[in-house]
Motif scaffolding. Structure first.
Motif, PDB file in Angstrom:
ATOM      1  N   TRP A 156       0.838  -1.152   0.028  1.00 43.45           N
ATOM      2  CA  TRP A 156       0.031   0.031  -0.063  1.00 43.45           C
ATOM      3  C   TRP A 156       0.906   1.232   0.040  1.00 43.45           C
ATOM      4  O   TRP A 156       1.685   1.329   0.864  1.00 43.45           O
ATOM      5  N   LEU A 157       0.762   1.945  -0.980  1.00 40.95           N
ATOM      6  CA  LEU A 157       1.373   3.327  -1.040  1.00 40.95           C
ATOM      7  C   LEU A 157       0.453   4.475  -0.313  1.00 40.95           C
ATOM      8  O   LEU A 157      -0.508   4.746  -0.575  1.00 40.95           O
ATOM      9  N   LEU A 158       1.144   4.914   0.809  1.00 42.73           N
ATOM     10  CA  LEU A 158       0.468   5.728   1.714  1.00 42.73           C
ATOM     11  C   LEU A 158       1.543   7.096   1.720  1.00 42.73           C
ATOM     12  O   LEU A 158       2.594   7.451   2.030  1.00 42.73           O
TER      13      LEU A 158
ATOM     14  N   ILE B 271       7.776   7.002  -7.508  1.00 49.04           N
ATOM     15  CA  ILE B 271       7.780   7.241  -6.071  1.00 49.04           C
ATOM     16  C   ILE B 271       7.859   5.855  -5.362  1.00 49.04           C
ATOM     17  O   ILE B 271       8.669   6.130  -4.299  1.00 49.04           O
ATOM     18  N   VAL B 272       7.584   4.724  -5.673  1.00 51.12           N
ATOM     19  CA  VAL B 272       7.666   3.591  -5.265  1.00 51.12           C
ATOM     20  C   VAL B 272       9.195   3.355  -5.211  1.00 51.12           C
ATOM     21  O   VAL B 272       9.983   2.815  -4.239  1.00 51.12           O
ATOM     22  N   ASP B 273       9.721   3.475  -6.404  1.00 53.57           N
ATOM     23  CA  ASP B 273      11.305   3.543  -6.657  1.00 53.57           C
ATOM     24  C   ASP B 273      11.921   4.337  -5.886  1.00 53.57           C
ATOM     25  O   ASP B 273      13.059   4.004  -5.224  1.00 53.57           O
ATOM     26  N   TRP B 274      11.671   5.619  -5.613  1.00 55.86           N
ATOM     27  CA  TRP B 274      12.314   6.543  -4.906  1.00 55.86           C
ATOM     28  C   TRP B 274      12.177   6.284  -3.400  1.00 55.86           C
ATOM     29  O   TRP B 274      13.376   6.451  -2.763  1.00 55.86           O
ATOM     30  N   LEU B 275      11.408   5.608  -3.046  1.00 61.45           N
ATOM     31  CA  LEU B 275      10.951   5.122  -1.604  1.00 61.45           C
ATOM     32  C   LEU B 275      12.008   4.101  -1.219  1.00 61.45           C
ATOM     33  O   LEU B 275      13.104   4.066  -0.198  1.00 61.45           O
ATOM     34  N   LYS B 276      12.558   3.273  -2.035  1.00 59.43           N
ATOM     35  CA  LYS B 276      13.327   2.388  -1.897  1.00 59.43           C
ATOM     36  C   LYS B 276      14.716   2.701  -1.948  1.00 59.43           C
ATOM     37  O   LYS B 276      15.696   2.070  -1.130  1.00 59.43           O
ATOM     38  N   TYR B 277      15.095   3.867  -2.296  1.00 58.22           N
ATOM     39  CA  TYR B 277      16.573   4.207  -2.264  1.00 58.22           C
ATOM     40  C   TYR B 277      16.662   5.627  -1.525  1.00 58.22           C
ATOM     41  O   TYR B 277      17.581   6.499  -1.431  1.00 58.22           O
ATOM     42  N   ASP B 278      15.504   6.194  -0.821  1.00 59.85           N
ATOM     43  CA  ASP B 278      15.613   7.217  -0.122  1.00 59.85           C
ATOM     44  C   ASP B 278      16.372   7.067   1.295  1.00 59.85           C
ATOM     45  O   ASP B 278      15.764   6.632   2.173  1.00 59.85           O
ATOM     46  N   ASN B 279      17.499   7.189   1.217  1.00 62.45           N
ATOM     47  CA  ASN B 279      18.361   6.942   2.693  1.00 62.45           C
ATOM     48  C   ASN B 279      18.689   8.339   3.217  1.00 62.45           C
ATOM     49  O   ASN B 279      19.647   8.112   4.313  1.00 62.45           O
TER      50      ASN B 279
ATOM     51  N   TYR C 245       5.005  26.037  13.402  1.00 60.69           N
ATOM     52  CA  TYR C 245       4.726  24.464  12.691  1.00 60.69           C
ATOM     53  C   TYR C 245       4.995  24.594  11.183  1.00 60.69           C
ATOM     54  O   TYR C 245       4.542  25.560  10.541  1.00 60.69           O
ATOM     55  N   VAL C 246       5.721  23.735  10.603  1.00 62.62           N
ATOM     56  CA  VAL C 246       5.855  23.580   9.320  1.00 62.62           C
ATOM     57  C   VAL C 246       5.403  22.257   8.569  1.00 62.62           C
ATOM     58  O   VAL C 246       5.902  20.994   9.357  1.00 62.62           O
ATOM     59  N   TYR C 247       4.381  21.959   8.012  1.00 62.97           N
ATOM     60  CA  TYR C 247       3.798  20.842   7.381  1.00 62.97           C
ATOM     61  C   TYR C 247       4.318  20.389   6.006  1.00 62.97           C
ATOM     62  O   TYR C 247       4.005  21.220   5.066  1.00 62.97           O
ATOM     63  N   SER C 248       5.122  19.194   5.792  1.00 67.27           N
ATOM     64  CA  SER C 248       5.144  18.826   4.592  1.00 67.27           C
ATOM     65  C   SER C 248       4.730  17.303   4.516  1.00 67.27           C
ATOM     66  O   SER C 248       3.899  16.938   5.330  1.00 67.27           O
ATOM     67  N   PHE C 249       5.006  16.671   3.500  1.00 71.95           N
ATOM     68  CA  PHE C 249       4.410  15.402   3.070  1.00 71.95           C
ATOM     69  C   PHE C 249       5.479  14.464   2.551  1.00 71.95           C
ATOM     70  O   PHE C 249       6.260  14.885   1.660  1.00 71.95           O
ATOM     71  N   GLY C 250       5.302  13.186   2.844  1.00 69.58           N
ATOM     72  CA  GLY C 250       6.331  11.986   2.322  1.00 69.58           C
ATOM     73  C   GLY C 250       5.447  10.928   2.054  1.00 69.58           C
ATOM     74  O   GLY C 250       4.308  10.999   1.785  1.00 69.58           O
ATOM     75  N   ALA C 251       6.267   9.767   1.872  1.00 64.06           N
ATOM     76  CA  ALA C 251       5.274   8.614   1.581  1.00 64.06           C
ATOM     77  C   ALA C 251       5.848   7.409   2.395  1.00 64.06           C
ATOM     78  O   ALA C 251       6.974   7.177   2.962  1.00 64.06           O
ATOM     79  N   ALA C 252       4.889   6.335   2.573  1.00 59.21           N
ATOM     80  CA  ALA C 252       5.423   4.960   3.019  1.00 59.21           C
ATOM     81  C   ALA C 252       4.647   3.870   2.140  1.00 59.21           C
ATOM     82  O   ALA C 252       3.858   4.108   1.527  1.00 59.21           O
ATOM     83  N   LEU C 253       5.349   2.740   2.225  1.00 58.44           N
ATOM     84  CA  LEU C 253       4.936   1.578   1.649  1.00 58.44           C
ATOM     85  C   LEU C 253       4.345   0.542   2.770  1.00 58.44           C
ATOM     86  O   LEU C 253       5.442   0.211   3.697  1.00 58.44           O
ATOM     87  N   LEU C 254       3.378   0.221   2.811  1.00 54.40           N
ATOM     88  CA  LEU C 254       2.938  -0.634   4.029  1.00 54.40           C
ATOM     89  C   LEU C 254       2.496  -2.233   3.332  1.00 54.40           C
ATOM     90  O   LEU C 254       1.783  -2.513   2.179  1.00 54.40           O
ATOM     91  N   ASP C 255       2.557  -3.085   4.235  1.00 57.01           N
ATOM     92  CA  ASP C 255       2.317  -4.543   3.986  1.00 57.01           C
ATOM     93  C   ASP C 255       0.962  -4.674   3.486  1.00 57.01           C
ATOM     94  O   ASP C 255      -0.051  -3.983   4.151  1.00 57.01           O
ATOM     95  N   LEU C 256       0.557  -5.539   2.445  1.00 56.82           N
ATOM     96  CA  LEU C 256      -0.651  -5.532   1.681  1.00 56.82           C
ATOM     97  C   LEU C 256      -1.660  -6.360   2.776  1.00 56.82           C
ATOM     98  O   LEU C 256      -2.838  -5.960   3.203  1.00 56.82           O
ATOM     99  N   ASP C 257      -1.301  -7.240   3.503  1.00 59.75           N
ATOM    100  CA  ASP C 257      -2.174  -8.036   4.452  1.00 59.75           C
ATOM    101  C   ASP C 257      -2.061  -7.446   5.830  1.00 59.75           C
ATOM    102  O   ASP C 257      -3.236  -7.730   6.707  1.00 59.75           O
ATOM    103  N   LYS C 258      -0.943  -7.091   6.273  1.00 62.15           N
ATOM    104  CA  LYS C 258      -0.794  -6.422   7.534  1.00 62.15           C
ATOM    105  C   LYS C 258      -0.443  -4.927   7.442  1.00 62.15           C
ATOM    106  O   LYS C 258       0.867  -4.678   7.495  1.00 62.15           O
ATOM    107  N   PRO C 259      -1.218  -3.921   7.227  1.00 65.20           N
ATOM    108  CA  PRO C 259      -0.976  -2.679   6.771  1.00 65.20           C
ATOM    109  C   PRO C 259      -0.308  -2.008   8.228  1.00 65.20           C
ATOM    110  O   PRO C 259       0.248  -0.783   7.634  1.00 65.20           O
ATOM    111  N   TRP C 260      -0.135  -2.558   9.159  1.00 62.83           N
ATOM    112  CA  TRP C 260       0.668  -1.814  10.213  1.00 62.83           C
ATOM    113  C   TRP C 260       2.057  -1.987  10.304  1.00 62.83           C
ATOM    114  O   TRP C 260       2.752  -1.629  11.023  1.00 62.83           O
TER     115      TRP C 260
END
Length: 324
Positions: free
Chosen positions: A225-227, A316-324, A239-254
């Protein structure tokens, strides 16, 4: 990578600007909705959009000139030019007794099975998660609040998971919450919620050090799940509000597969930095073309206007993998 969503060739779109290497880029004509675009409106922002018939429908946060927070419906043929109703949505109560609603704000909308479900921050002795639905964007129904106060950022998944409805939320307090982590909950009937699971917390990197919250409805891909989620930094100027992303497990999204250390978008443009609440980009809705992976994000700017950003799900998913 497979994206589990419908074909939407008519979503708003603008190609990445020449010379831009960002995986998410802004619409050159932002903001698409001005603060005074509806009758008696002080501001229009943090609003939800879905495909509907040949065009698009939306549930919009409109704060009026008394500064009352409420929800109005709107329609658009192209997802950019919107007609927003003059009055708030009137919900038909499907509850044991009428549910108090001192205010309504920051809606999300998602189609599940046979109807469009709406969640929002509902004023019931403090903020909690209101729940309603519509079949046609003409008649709207409200059911019981999902949780006890205090809670914000209720975001439903677009399908049942392990036979249950699923929602992300952020337990909070009765003020301008100076903390916040994301939790997962499930329900057999959209009324009784339990099996609560911690998903992720603030403090991962500086841009998300104070609090975080789920944004648009998660996007199902074959890799998880791309969140998109917002994060808040407490600076010397507020306060400063920005946004990013996460990839969650399909069957256990927590369970988190990958989470961004860098932000995807931060408040840098005038309409994101100047408004009722300065320095805010707040993602609330996404439209995705399942054939091409093109993605448009609707986000609030400075708690005042609505703006667009674009990207590709695969990038975006590819970017997540290499965002270090």
């Amino acid at each position: 990578m497979k994206i589990v969503t419908q074909s939407l060739p008519n979503i708003p779109w603008e190609n990445r600007p020449e010379g831009c290497s960002d995986v998410v880029w802004r619409y050159s004509r932002n903001p698409i909705i001005q603060r005074d675009q509806a009758k008696d409106s002080n501001s229009i922002f943090n609003s939800a959009v879905v495909p509907f018939k040949e065009g698009f429908a939306g549930v919009f946060r409109v704060d009026d000139k008394q500064r009352r927070m409420n929800l109005r419906r709107g329609f658009s043929k192209n997802g950019i030019n919107w007609k927003i109703e003059d009055k708030p949505i009137e919900f038909i109560q499907e509850t044991r007794e009428p549910v108090e609603s001192e205010y309504k704000y920051d809606p999300r909308v998602v189609f599940i099975e046979d109807r469009y479900w709406i969640t929002w921050c509902n004023g019931y002795h403090g903020p909690t998660i209101g729940v309603g639905y519509t079949f046609d964007f003409e008649t709207f129904y409200q059911i019981e609040n999902a949780f006890l106060p205090f809670n914000r950022n209720g975001v439903l998944f677009p399908r049942k998971i392990n036979g249950k409805y699923a929602m992300l939320s952020r337990p909070s307090d009765n003020g301008h919450t100076p903390f916040g982590d994301i939790f997962y909950s499930e329900s057999p009937d959209m009324i009784h919620w339990g099996v609560h699971r911690f998903v992720m917390g603030a403090g991962y990197t500086p841009w998300q050090s104070l609090k975080i919250g789920a944004g648009p409805v998660p996007i199902e891909t074959s890799e998880g799940w791309l969140l998109f989620y917002h994060g808040v930094l407490l600076s010397c100027n507020g306060y400063v509000y920005s946004f990013g992303a996460a990839l969650l497990d399909l069957d256990k999204p927590w369970k988190i597969i990958k989470r961004s250390k860098s932000y995807l978008l931060s408040p840098q443009m005038l309409y994101e930095c100047v408004g009722d609440v300065p320095n805010v980009v707040f993602p609330v809705a996404c439209l995705v073309d399942g054939d091409t992976g093109r993605l448009v994000i609707y986000y609030g700017g400075a708690d005042t206007v609505v703006a667009l950003a674009f990207g590709y799900v695969q990038e975006i998913v590819d970017w997540l993998k290499y965002d270090n």
